[in-house]
Design a protein around this motif. Sequence first.
Motif, mmCIF file in Angstrom:
data_model
loop_
_atom_site.group_PDB
_atom_site.id
_atom_site.type_symbol
_atom_site.label_atom_id
_atom_site.label_comp_id
_atom_site.label_asym_id
_atom_site.label_seq_id
_atom_site.Cartn_x
_atom_site.Cartn_y
_atom_site.Cartn_z
ATOM 1 N N ASP A 249 0.769 -1.234 0.000
ATOM 2 C CA ASP A 249 0.000 0.000 0.000
ATOM 3 C C ASP A 249 0.807 1.295 0.000
ATOM 4 O OD1 ASP A 249 -2.792 -1.018 0.135
ATOM 5 O OD2 ASP A 249 -2.023 -1.970 1.952
ATOM 6 N N GLU B 31 -9.561 3.903 8.539
ATOM 7 C CA GLU B 31 -9.166 4.094 7.143
ATOM 8 C C GLU B 31 -8.436 5.418 6.950
ATOM 9 O OE1 GLU B 31 -11.357 4.396 2.896
ATOM 10 O OE2 GLU B 31 -11.958 2.721 4.186
ATOM 11 N N ASN B 32 -8.914 6.478 7.571
ATOM 12 C CA ASN B 32 -8.212 7.770 7.488
ATOM 13 C C ASN B 32 -6.824 7.683 8.096
ATOM 14 O OD1 ASN B 32 -10.318 9.023 6.189
ATOM 15 N ND2 ASN B 32 -11.237 9.779 8.086
ATOM 16 N N ASP C 170 -4.549 5.849 5.532
ATOM 17 C CA ASP C 170 -4.198 6.718 4.403
ATOM 18 C C ASP C 170 -3.124 7.720 4.804
ATOM 19 O OD1 ASP C 170 -5.955 5.465 2.690
ATOM 20 O OD2 ASP C 170 -7.532 6.973 2.910
ATOM 21 N N LYS D 45 0.866 7.751 3.564
ATOM 22 C CA LYS D 45 1.376 8.927 2.843
ATOM 23 C C LYS D 45 2.571 9.552 3.555
ATOM 24 C CE LYS D 45 -2.976 10.110 0.669
ATOM 25 N NZ LYS D 45 -4.171 10.942 0.715
#
Length: 174
Positions: free
Chosen positions: A56, A141-142, A145, A149
Amino acid sequence: MELLQEYNCKAKPARCSVEVMDAEADLYDEDAATAARSQVVAGNGYHLYIHTLQADIDVAVTIRIWDAPPTAPAQAEGSVPVSIESETGTLVIYQLEYGPAGQMALPRPGVYEGHAWWENRQATADYYETTLDYPPGDTFENHLDQAWKNCPVTERYVLDLAYTGEPEPTDDDL
């Protein structure tokens, strides 16, 4: 030894894999992809598969063309000899689930040989595992992410290649 050309891009390693291939190569070779799981980078002549330990976090892919391939740097976690043939003179960096991440025009069509080396492969995998240790819920999920990143290291794969010969003639050329 002279660096002739360099190309850099980021790619998402869906299914823990990124592919580098000639622009007109068939899209998938199961045997080469399987070999990459144990060798990290493996190919079949027209494809090179890069196997990551996570699926990912974007990885950096660098392709460098030299007048003669250099040795892998001392800080590399590992390296393997590689060869790729490009009949079109264009290499595509392909994300298995997302399509092309980029492409590089080579100085000329032909066979390129050298080695692949990598760094921060294990560090990125370790970081990835820590991001999964978060309580599930609305923000999970946030959290993922943002964590992916903001990885503190860059997983990087470098192909150091040099032109070694003309492409093999195809049936169309005969």
